[in-house]
Scaffold this motif. Sequence first.
Motif, PDB file in Angstrom:
ATOM      1  N   GLY A 226       7.200  13.916 -12.100  1.00 25.46           N
ATOM      2  CA  GLY A 226       7.639  14.321 -10.771  1.00 25.46           C
ATOM      3  C   GLY A 226       6.560  14.274  -9.709  1.00 25.46           C
ATOM      4  N   ARG A 227       5.502  13.522  -9.962  1.00 23.23           N
ATOM      5  CA  ARG A 227       4.356  13.531  -9.045  1.00 23.23           C
ATOM      6  C   ARG A 227       4.234  12.274  -8.188  1.00 23.23           C
ATOM      7  N   ILE A 228       5.274  11.461  -8.130  1.00 21.10           N
ATOM      8  CA  ILE A 228       5.149  10.167  -7.462  1.00 21.10           C
ATOM      9  C   ILE A 228       4.859  10.302  -5.972  1.00 21.10           C
ATOM     10  N   ILE A 229       5.596  11.170  -5.259  1.00 20.95           N
ATOM     11  CA  ILE A 229       5.383  11.280  -3.808  1.00 20.95           C
ATOM     12  C   ILE A 229       3.991  11.846  -3.525  1.00 20.95           C
ATOM     13  N   GLY A 230       3.612  12.867  -4.252  1.00 17.90           N
ATOM     14  CA  GLY A 230       2.270  13.418  -4.077  1.00 17.90           C
ATOM     15  C   GLY A 230       1.190  12.386  -4.354  1.00 17.90           C
ATOM     16  N   SER A 231       1.413  11.532  -5.364  1.00 11.75           N
ATOM     17  CA  SER A 231       0.437  10.493  -5.704  1.00 11.75           C
ATOM     18  C   SER A 231       0.314   9.454  -4.598  1.00 11.75           C
ATOM     19  N   VAL A 232       1.451   9.026  -4.061  1.00 14.30           N
ATOM     20  CA  VAL A 232       1.426   8.017  -3.002  1.00 14.30           C
ATOM     21  C   VAL A 232       0.741   8.567  -1.754  1.00 14.30           C
ATOM     22  N   ILE A 233       1.049   9.817  -1.395  1.00 13.23           N
ATOM     23  CA  ILE A 233       0.393  10.427  -0.232  1.00 13.23           C
ATOM     24  C   ILE A 233      -1.111  10.549  -0.474  1.00 13.23           C
ATOM     25  N   GLY A 234      -1.487  10.915  -1.694  1.00 11.59           N
ATOM     26  CA  GLY A 234      -2.906  10.987  -2.025  1.00 11.59           C
ATOM     27  C   GLY A 234      -3.594   9.640  -1.870  1.00 11.59           C
ATOM     28  N   ALA A 235      -2.934   8.578  -2.305  1.00 14.47           N
ATOM     29  CA  ALA A 235      -3.504   7.236  -2.172  1.00 14.47           C
ATOM     30  C   ALA A 235      -3.679   6.863  -0.706  1.00 14.47           C
ATOM     31  N   ILE A 236      -2.688   7.184   0.115  1.00 15.67           N
ATOM     32  CA  ILE A 236      -2.773   6.883   1.543  1.00 15.67           C
ATOM     33  C   ILE A 236      -3.915   7.663   2.192  1.00 15.67           C
ATOM     34  N   MET A 237      -4.047   8.945   1.836  1.00 15.85           N
ATOM     35  CA  MET A 237      -5.147   9.736   2.389  1.00 15.85           C
ATOM     36  C   MET A 237      -6.497   9.144   1.992  1.00 15.85           C
ATOM     37  N   ALA A 238      -6.594   8.688   0.744  1.00 14.59           N
ATOM     38  CA  ALA A 238      -7.848   8.091   0.284  1.00 14.59           C
ATOM     39  C   ALA A 238      -8.171   6.832   1.086  1.00 14.59           C
ATOM     40  N   VAL A 239      -7.157   5.991   1.317  1.00 12.75           N
ATOM     41  CA  VAL A 239      -7.371   4.765   2.101  1.00 12.75           C
ATOM     42  C   VAL A 239      -7.785   5.111   3.524  1.00 12.75           C
ATOM     43  N   GLN A 240      -7.123   6.100   4.129  1.00 10.14           N
ATOM     44  CA  GLN A 240      -7.488   6.508   5.486  1.00 10.14           C
ATOM     45  C   GLN A 240      -8.929   7.012   5.550  1.00 10.14           C
ATOM     46  N   ASN A 241      -9.406   7.547   4.432  1.00 16.04           N
ATOM     47  CA  ASN A 241     -10.770   8.077   4.382  1.00 16.04           C
ATOM     48  C   ASN A 241     -11.770   7.095   3.776  1.00 16.04           C
ATOM     49  N   GLY A 242     -11.356   5.833   3.634  1.00 14.67           N
ATOM     50  CA  GLY A 242     -12.347   4.818   3.265  1.00 14.67           C
ATOM     51  C   GLY A 242     -12.191   4.139   1.928  1.00 14.67           C
ATOM     52  N   ALA A 243     -11.181   4.473   1.127  1.00 13.52           N
ATOM     53  CA  ALA A 243     -11.021   3.808  -0.166  1.00 13.52           C
ATOM     54  C   ALA A 243     -10.643   2.348   0.033  1.00 13.52           C
ATOM     55  N   ILE A 245      -9.966   0.446  -2.837  1.00 14.70           N
ATOM     56  CA  ILE A 245      -9.084   0.182  -3.979  1.00 14.70           C
ATOM     57  C   ILE A 245      -8.437   1.496  -4.378  1.00 14.70           C
ATOM     58  N   VAL A 246      -7.127   1.483  -4.611  1.00 15.90           N
ATOM     59  CA  VAL A 246      -6.455   2.667  -5.160  1.00 15.90           C
ATOM     60  C   VAL A 246      -5.857   2.286  -6.511  1.00 15.90           C
ATOM     61  N   ARG A 247      -6.191   3.095  -7.498  1.00 18.88           N
ATOM     62  CA  ARG A 247      -5.730   2.850  -8.878  1.00 18.88           C
ATOM     63  C   ARG A 247      -4.471   3.691  -9.090  1.00 18.88           C
ATOM     64  N   VAL A 248      -3.327   3.024  -9.301  1.00 20.09           N
ATOM     65  CA  VAL A 248      -2.055   3.735  -9.280  1.00 20.09           C
ATOM     66  C   VAL A 248      -1.122   3.276 -10.397  1.00 20.09           C
ATOM     67  N   HIS A 249      -0.138   4.143 -10.689  1.00 13.32           N
ATOM     68  CA  HIS A 249       0.943   3.801 -11.613  1.00 13.32           C
ATOM     69  C   HIS A 249       2.147   3.233 -10.870  1.00 13.32           C
ATOM     70  N   ASP A 250       2.340   3.669  -9.646  1.00 13.51           N
ATOM     71  CA  ASP A 250       3.549   3.346  -8.875  1.00 13.51           C
ATOM     72  C   ASP A 250       3.218   2.271  -7.835  1.00 13.51           C
ATOM     73  N   ILE A 251       3.327   1.029  -8.255  1.00 21.11           N
ATOM     74  CA  ILE A 251       2.848  -0.083  -7.440  1.00 21.11           C
ATOM     75  C   ILE A 251       3.685  -0.279  -6.174  1.00 21.11           C
ATOM     76  N   LEU A 252       4.970  -0.471  -6.349  1.00 23.06           N
ATOM     77  CA  LEU A 252       5.835  -0.802  -5.212  1.00 23.06           C
ATOM     78  C   LEU A 252       5.818   0.300  -4.163  1.00 23.06           C
ATOM     79  N   GLU A 253       5.893   1.550  -4.604  1.00 23.00           N
ATOM     80  CA  GLU A 253       5.901   2.675  -3.671  1.00 23.00           C
ATOM     81  C   GLU A 253       4.588   2.753  -2.884  1.00 23.00           C
ATOM     82  N   THR A 254       3.473   2.495  -3.573  1.00 21.35           N
ATOM     83  CA  THR A 254       2.177   2.509  -2.896  1.00 21.35           C
ATOM     84  C   THR A 254       2.061   1.332  -1.930  1.00 21.35           C
ATOM     85  N   LYS A 255       2.563   0.176  -2.348  1.00 21.08           N
ATOM     86  CA  LYS A 255       2.552  -1.012  -1.479  1.00 21.08           C
ATOM     87  C   LYS A 255       3.347  -0.746  -0.198  1.00 21.08           C
ATOM     88  N   ASP A 256       4.535  -0.143  -0.351  1.00 19.12           N
ATOM     89  CA  ASP A 256       5.356   0.181   0.819  1.00 19.12           C
ATOM     90  C   ASP A 256       4.625   1.135   1.766  1.00 19.12           C
TER      91      ASP A 256
END
Length: 270
Positions: A226-243, A245-256
């Motif tokens: 049940g952590r998909i939305i939290g994970s995607v938001i975390g990835a976006i925050m990381a990118v906004q702060n300089g990441a 590369i984001v290492r993820v399980h949920d590819i399509l959702e992160t891509k969107d």
Amino acid sequence: MSFKNPLIMGVLNITPDSFFDGGQYFDTELAIASAKRMVANGADIIDVGGESTRPNAQPVSENDEISRVIPVIKALSTQINVPISIDTSEPQVMKLAVEAGASVINDVNALQAEGALKIAALLKVDVCLMHRQGSTKTMQIDPTYDDVIEDIKRFFDQRIKACERAGISKDKIILDPGFGFGKTLEHNLEILRRFDEFKSFNLRLLAGLSRKSMIGAVLNNREAEGRIIGSVIGAIMAVQNGANIVRVHDILETKDALLMLKVTNGEKIG
């Protein structure tokens, strides 16, 4: 791999016991099919691992790790058109994986195992150095820092210098602060908030917080499924702060989500 656009690294765990997808791809054909789906959904890199690094995970023999990952990497090297990363701390696994077609070494132990620096230098591929406090068995037993960001930066500085002494050029290095590896929830959130401070190294930065317990803790101890939305938001925050590369399980959702971030920042699609 460059600084230009954030890249999505898809997680492919060929293990029976990884915390989220353990057992799902514990078969060569299933693993290959999963990697192909990841690429179709927008993965820029496939990260192949044969040993779980979750807290208290059981160690795996070098032979078992090799038998899990090498057939998959060999097959994928001729069937997908994105880089393959080998998630390992074992020098012999690194060597065989690169010979099989991997072009990135992703090491949670930051090339500290005996012989790892030498092998990585000889292989001349990109290397990702992750910070971890303690071992897999001990890392979540009361982790403490004076200042989590400054302590991690000191570790990175030491490992970068060790790499350069071994003959690994600085432009081959990627840094990962290691969300969840010897950190409390507060440490993890501090790293996410201050992620941009690692940009001082002028190296590529990787963030891996997908489906991790830090997400579950914020969401009232929700299980990994049940952590998909939290994970995607975390990835976006990381990118906004300089990441980079984001290492993820949920590819399509992160891509969107990354596409939405791109267009709302005024960039063109494509």
